[in-house]
Scaffold this motif. Structure first.
Motif, PDB file in Angstrom:
ATOM      1  N   PHE A   1       0.834  -1.203   0.000  1.00  0.00           N
ATOM      2  CA  PHE A   1       0.000   0.000   0.000  1.00  0.00           C
ATOM      3  C   PHE A   1       0.868   1.252   0.000  1.00  0.00           C
ATOM      4  O   PHE A   1       0.512   2.258  -0.606  1.00  0.00           O
ATOM      5  CB  PHE A   1      -0.926   0.028   1.209  1.00  0.00           C
ATOM      6  N   ILE A   2       2.004   1.169   0.694  1.00  0.00           N
ATOM      7  CA  ILE A   2       2.889   2.333   0.743  1.00  0.00           C
ATOM      8  C   ILE A   2       3.374   2.656  -0.660  1.00  0.00           C
ATOM      9  O   ILE A   2       3.400   3.815  -1.071  1.00  0.00           O
ATOM     10  CB  ILE A   2       4.069   2.082   1.702  1.00  0.00           C
ATOM     11  N   ALA A   3       3.723   1.621  -1.417  1.00  0.00           N
ATOM     12  CA  ALA A   3       4.160   1.862  -2.790  1.00  0.00           C
ATOM     13  C   ALA A   3       3.005   2.386  -3.629  1.00  0.00           C
ATOM     14  O   ALA A   3       3.207   3.169  -4.545  1.00  0.00           O
ATOM     15  CB  ALA A   3       4.726   0.595  -3.392  1.00  0.00           C
ATOM     16  N   SER A   4       1.788   1.960  -3.288  1.00  0.00           N
ATOM     17  CA  SER A   4       0.659   2.373  -4.118  1.00  0.00           C
ATOM     18  C   SER A   4       0.206   3.792  -3.813  1.00  0.00           C
ATOM     19  O   SER A   4      -0.711   4.294  -4.445  1.00  0.00           O
ATOM     20  CB  SER A   4      -0.511   1.404  -3.957  1.00  0.00           C
ATOM     21  N   TYR A   5       0.855   4.468  -2.861  1.00  0.00           N
ATOM     22  CA  TYR A   5       0.550   5.898  -2.639  1.00  0.00           C
ATOM     23  C   TYR A   5       0.672   6.660  -3.946  1.00  0.00           C
ATOM     24  O   TYR A   5      -0.082   7.591  -4.191  1.00  0.00           O
ATOM     25  CB  TYR A   5       1.545   6.535  -1.655  1.00  0.00           C
ATOM     26  N   VAL A   6       1.663   6.265  -4.771  1.00  0.00           N
ATOM     27  CA  VAL A   6       1.903   7.018  -6.003  1.00  0.00           C
ATOM     28  C   VAL A   6       0.705   6.941  -6.931  1.00  0.00           C
ATOM     29  O   VAL A   6       0.575   7.743  -7.839  1.00  0.00           O
ATOM     30  CB  VAL A   6       3.168   6.532  -6.750  1.00  0.00           C
ATOM     31  N   ILE A   7      -0.166   5.940  -6.731  1.00  0.00           N
ATOM     32  CA  ILE A   7      -1.370   5.848  -7.557  1.00  0.00           C
ATOM     33  C   ILE A   7      -2.568   6.426  -6.804  1.00  0.00           C
ATOM     34  O   ILE A   7      -3.332   7.216  -7.342  1.00  0.00           O
ATOM     35  CB  ILE A   7      -1.639   4.377  -7.935  1.00  0.00           C
ATOM     36  N   LEU A   8      -2.702   6.041  -5.546  1.00  0.00           N
ATOM     37  CA  LEU A   8      -3.873   6.440  -4.761  1.00  0.00           C
ATOM     38  C   LEU A   8      -3.951   7.945  -4.562  1.00  0.00           C
ATOM     39  O   LEU A   8      -4.977   8.567  -4.848  1.00  0.00           O
ATOM     40  CB  LEU A   8      -3.811   5.786  -3.379  1.00  0.00           C
ATOM     41  N   ILE A   9      -2.862   8.522  -4.038  1.00  0.00           N
ATOM     42  CA  ILE A   9      -2.934   9.930  -3.655  1.00  0.00           C
ATOM     43  C   ILE A   9      -3.126  10.851  -4.861  1.00  0.00           C
ATOM     44  O   ILE A   9      -3.971  11.737  -4.803  1.00  0.00           O
ATOM     45  CB  ILE A   9      -1.722  10.333  -2.789  1.00  0.00           C
ATOM     46  N   PRO A  10      -2.396  10.649  -5.980  1.00  0.00           N
ATOM     47  CA  PRO A  10      -2.671  11.544  -7.114  1.00  0.00           C
ATOM     48  C   PRO A  10      -4.123  11.481  -7.555  1.00  0.00           C
ATOM     49  O   PRO A  10      -4.721  12.496  -7.872  1.00  0.00           O
ATOM     50  CB  PRO A  10      -1.748  11.021  -8.215  1.00  0.00           C
ATOM     51  N   ILE A  11      -4.724  10.276  -7.547  1.00  0.00           N
ATOM     52  CA  ILE A  11      -6.080  10.169  -8.091  1.00  0.00           C
ATOM     53  C   ILE A  11      -7.124  10.720  -7.119  1.00  0.00           C
ATOM     54  O   ILE A  11      -7.963  11.531  -7.498  1.00  0.00           O
ATOM     55  CB  ILE A  11      -6.364   8.716  -8.505  1.00  0.00           C
ATOM     56  N   VAL A  12      -7.047  10.313  -5.850  1.00  0.00           N
ATOM     57  CA  VAL A  12      -8.031  10.840  -4.899  1.00  0.00           C
ATOM     58  C   VAL A  12      -7.744  12.311  -4.615  1.00  0.00           C
ATOM     59  O   VAL A  12      -8.654  13.145  -4.583  1.00  0.00           O
ATOM     60  CB  VAL A  12      -8.026  10.025  -3.592  1.00  0.00           C
ATOM     61  N   GLY A  13      -6.464  12.630  -4.440  1.00  0.00           N
ATOM     62  CA  GLY A  13      -6.097  14.007  -4.105  1.00  0.00           C
ATOM     63  C   GLY A  13      -6.361  14.968  -5.246  1.00  0.00           C
ATOM     64  O   GLY A  13      -6.436  16.173  -5.035  1.00  0.00           O
ATOM     65  N   SER A  14      -6.504  14.432  -6.451  1.00  0.00           N
ATOM     66  CA  SER A  14      -6.703  15.321  -7.594  1.00  0.00           C
ATOM     67  C   SER A  14      -8.037  16.057  -7.490  1.00  0.00           C
ATOM     68  O   SER A  14      -8.179  17.133  -8.040  1.00  0.00           O
ATOM     69  CB  SER A  14      -6.672  14.525  -8.889  1.00  0.00           C
ATOM     70  N   ILE A  15      -9.000  15.466  -6.767  1.00  0.00           N
ATOM     71  CA  ILE A  15     -10.322  16.115  -6.702  1.00  0.00           C
ATOM     72  C   ILE A  15     -10.219  17.482  -6.011  1.00  0.00           C
ATOM     73  O   ILE A  15     -10.602  18.490  -6.604  1.00  0.00           O
ATOM     74  CB  ILE A  15     -11.350  15.186  -6.035  1.00  0.00           C
ATOM     75  N   PRO A  16      -9.665  17.555  -4.783  1.00  0.00           N
ATOM     76  CA  PRO A  16      -9.458  18.897  -4.230  1.00  0.00           C
ATOM     77  C   PRO A  16      -8.476  19.724  -5.036  1.00  0.00           C
ATOM     78  O   PRO A  16      -8.664  20.934  -5.187  1.00  0.00           O
ATOM     79  CB  PRO A  16      -8.933  18.651  -2.814  1.00  0.00           C
ATOM     80  N   MET A  17      -7.430  19.074  -5.579  1.00  0.00           N
ATOM     81  CA  MET A  17      -6.417  19.854  -6.306  1.00  0.00           C
ATOM     82  C   MET A  17      -6.996  20.525  -7.542  1.00  0.00           C
ATOM     83  O   MET A  17      -6.688  21.671  -7.842  1.00  0.00           O
ATOM     84  CB  MET A  17      -5.241  18.947  -6.719  1.00  0.00           C
ATOM     85  N   MET A  18      -7.854  19.798  -8.285  1.00  0.00           N
ATOM     86  CA  MET A  18      -8.411  20.388  -9.507  1.00  0.00           C
ATOM     87  C   MET A  18      -9.331  21.554  -9.164  1.00  0.00           C
ATOM     88  O   MET A  18      -9.389  22.546  -9.875  1.00  0.00           O
ATOM     89  CB  MET A  18      -9.176  19.322 -10.295  1.00  0.00           C
ATOM     90  N   LEU A  19     -10.052  21.416  -8.038  1.00  0.00           N
ATOM     91  CA  LEU A  19     -10.885  22.538  -7.613  1.00  0.00           C
ATOM     92  C   LEU A  19      -9.989  23.715  -7.227  1.00  0.00           C
ATOM     93  O   LEU A  19     -10.306  24.873  -7.503  1.00  0.00           O
ATOM     94  CB  LEU A  19     -11.767  22.115  -6.436  1.00  0.00           C
ATOM     95  N   PHE A  20      -8.846  23.378  -6.599  1.00  0.00           N
ATOM     96  CA  PHE A  20      -7.886  24.419  -6.216  1.00  0.00           C
ATOM     97  C   PHE A  20      -7.371  25.130  -7.464  1.00  0.00           C
ATOM     98  O   PHE A  20      -7.303  26.358  -7.511  1.00  0.00           O
ATOM     99  CB  PHE A  20      -6.737  23.775  -5.434  1.00  0.00           C
ATOM    100  N   TYR A  21      -7.042  24.338  -8.512  1.00  0.00           N
ATOM    101  CA  TYR A  21      -6.498  24.943  -9.734  1.00  0.00           C
ATOM    102  C   TYR A  21      -7.486  25.919 -10.360  1.00  0.00           C
ATOM    103  O   TYR A  21      -7.082  26.903 -10.965  1.00  0.00           O
ATOM    104  CB  TYR A  21      -6.129  23.858 -10.748  1.00  0.00           C
ATOM    105  N   THR A  22      -8.792  25.637 -10.212  1.00  0.00           N
ATOM    106  CA  THR A  22      -9.745  26.580 -10.795  1.00  0.00           C
ATOM    107  C   THR A  22      -9.726  27.904 -10.042  1.00  0.00           C
ATOM    108  O   THR A  22     -10.166  28.920 -10.569  1.00  0.00           O
ATOM    109  CB  THR A  22     -11.184  26.029 -10.757  1.00  0.00           C
ATOM    110  N   LYS A  23      -9.229  27.874  -8.806  1.00  0.00           N
ATOM    111  CA  LYS A  23      -9.206  29.110  -8.017  1.00  0.00           C
ATOM    112  C   LYS A  23      -7.867  29.830  -8.116  1.00  0.00           C
ATOM    113  O   LYS A  23      -7.727  30.947  -7.643  1.00  0.00           O
ATOM    114  CB  LYS A  23      -9.480  28.800  -6.545  1.00  0.00           C
ATOM    115  N   VAL A  24      -6.868  29.115  -8.678  1.00  0.00           N
ATOM    116  CA  VAL A  24      -5.543  29.725  -8.780  1.00  0.00           C
ATOM    117  C   VAL A  24      -5.492  30.621 -10.001  1.00  0.00           C
ATOM    118  O   VAL A  24      -5.789  30.191 -11.106  1.00  0.00           O
ATOM    119  CB  VAL A  24      -4.459  28.641  -8.920  1.00  0.00           C
ATOM    120  N   GLU A  25      -5.129  31.864  -9.775  1.00  0.00           N
ATOM    121  CA  GLU A  25      -4.973  32.749 -10.920  1.00  0.00           C
ATOM    122  C   GLU A  25      -3.654  33.496 -10.871  1.00  0.00           C
ATOM    123  O   GLU A  25      -3.288  34.168 -11.804  1.00  0.00           O
ATOM    124  CB  GLU A  25      -6.122  33.778 -10.958  1.00  0.00           C
ATOM    125  N   LYS A  26      -2.970  33.351  -9.743  1.00  0.00           N
ATOM    126  CA  LYS A  26      -1.754  34.145  -9.586  1.00  0.00           C
ATOM    127  C   LYS A  26      -0.576  33.258  -9.261  1.00  0.00           C
ATOM    128  O   LYS A  26      -0.738  32.196  -8.662  1.00  0.00           O
ATOM    129  CB  LYS A  26      -1.940  35.161  -8.456  1.00  0.00           C
TER     130      LYS A  26
END
Lengths: 196, 234
Positions: free
Chosen positions: A38-63
């Motif tokens: 599971f520790i090795a699979s962080y590289v798959i899990l976190i980008p995919i699940v974490g992308s949901i808040p991150m993509m919302l964050f990117y829509t708010k980033v303008e600077k």
């Protein structure tokens, strides 16, 4: 007033999303105690699940600077929660590069955003740094700390100086894949609701 | 009795020292002893500030994990159950000291004090504001998450129909919705009160390092140095 300067509202946005990303990281991190794979699979899990808040964050980033500050905060939180400072340079540098890439696309181009998210996801590999750099110490520490020998062998068979390159590449690849997943989720839920 | 309040800078120093201590593996008895002593200090400080319940909870949890790990588990332990217990104990023993210190620092520091301490240390505004928001937000996220969980249980969809992706989606999305809204309200409130105004921030309460602060810092500094040195001596 300079339009490109970060304002209080931006700082608050950064704070909120850093907290969300960290919660995701923490939840995935708990899985690592079940089995080292599971520790090795962080590289798959976190980008995919974490992308949901991150993509919302990117829509708010303008600077310029918002993603960099976020990476600094993640480095600080990782340090405070006992992950050490070995990964801090990697986290901050990947945040800075991600910021520069996103800036190139004017924070609007999805192609650049996806790429930027891929680079940003490199911070996850900072979790592995203590394992690789201090391998011998770390192993002894784990065994003294009560982990079974089975766990340690499995851990070091998936994470070592040889596999780190693969893990880094996987981070970028799944970061880009995650960007698409996150984008779809954001479109499905948030654009409809008019939050973006 | 007057409450013993430490300066936020002292608390930050405690967190810093603690992170150094928990990061390096402890081999000798001396190192273990130092680790336990520095864990006891924040617990005592919590009691002095009147947070008895939390202090006792942390103390019991830490002691239980320490005893379990020390007496019942070894390299030979195998099987799913012992793996779970091992995992749990290692989390607690490894990260609890840092968690206790961080919890103590966050819960006993007023945001205003935190900001003026950061200002005194010349940390850029961007980092300190964002960090303050992060600190404030963890309890909020937990609260929102619990509300959502309750709502889901009432409707009988707590397991998301057995699909993992649904389970994540049904929880993460509403939490994000409320967080974005709370964030908007928070920034409106903060800006009205002058956050981000182009003048220097002043505080009603002047922060000063007192003898207690220096004493605490000295204890932690000495413990850290001893801890590092003990590893080299062997």
């Amino acid at each position: 007033m300079n339009e490109n300067k970060l304002k209080a509202k931006d700082f608050i946005t950064i704070g909120i999303f850093t907290a969300l990303v960290f919660i995701v990281e923490y939840a995935c991190g708990m899985l690592g105690f079940i089995h080292p794979y599971f520790i090795a699979s962080y590289v798959i899990l976190i980008p995919i699940v974490g992308s949901i808040p991150m993509m919302l964050f990117y829509t708010k980033v303008e600077k310029f600077g918002m993603i960099t500050i976020m990476s600094v905060l993640i480095a600080i939180i990782m340090f405070v929660t006992g992950m050490g400072w070995l990964g801090a340079p990697l986290i901050i540098i990947s945040g800075l590069i991600a910021d520069l890439i996103a800036k190139k696309g004017g924070y609007k181009s999805f192609k650049m955003t996806a790429l930027s998210h891929g680079v940003f996801c490199l911070w996850i590999c900072a979790n592995y740094f203590p394992v690789i750099v201090t391998a011998d110490n770390y192993r002894k520490n784990l065994i003294d700390g009560g982990f079974s020998a089975d766990y340690c062998d499995a851990l070091f068979s998936v994470i070592n100086a040889k596999t780190i390159a693969i893990l880094l590449i996987l981070c970028i690849v799944f970061g880009v894949v995650g960007a698409f997943v996150g984008k779809a989720v954001v479109r499905k839920h948030f654009e409809k609701a008019g939050i973006v | 009795m007057r409450k013993l309040e430490l300066d936020p800078r002292t608390k930050l120093f405690m967190i810093f020292a603690m992170s150094m201590i928990v990061m390096v593996p402890a081999f000798s008895t001396l190192q273990m002893a130092i680790r336990i002593i520095v864990t006891v200090i924040p617990i005592l400080l919590m009691m002095l500030e009147g947070k008895y319940a939390a202090a006792i909870r942390f103390a019991v949890l830490y002691a239980a994990a320490l005893i379990l790990q020390h007496y019942y588990l070894s390299v030979e332990s195998r099987g799913v159950f012992s793996a779970l217990i091992t995992g749990y104990c290692s989390i607690v023993v490894q990260f609890m000291p840092a968690m206790i210190t961080a919890w103590y620092a966050i819960r006993t520091t007023k945001i205003g004090d935190f900001m003026s301490a950061m200002q005194k240390m010349h940390i850029p505004d961007g980092v300190s504001i964002s960090l303050a928001v992060v600190m404030r937000f963890f309890p909020t996220i937990k609260e929102e998450y619990e509300n959502i969980n309750d709502a889901m249980r009432m409707r009988g969809i707590a397991m998301g129909g057995g699909k993992v992706t649904k389970m994540i989606e049904y929880r993460l999305i509403p939490v994000m919705f409320s967080c974005v809204n709370i964030g908007d309200e928070l920034s409106a409130a903060a800006v009205t009160r002058g956050l981000g105004a182009p003048i220097k921030r002043t505080s009603a309460r002047e922060l000063k390092l007192r003898a207690v602060d220096y004493a605490t810092m000295a204890v932690f500094a000495v413990s850290t140095v001893l801890f590092m040195a003990a590893k080299n001596i062997g």
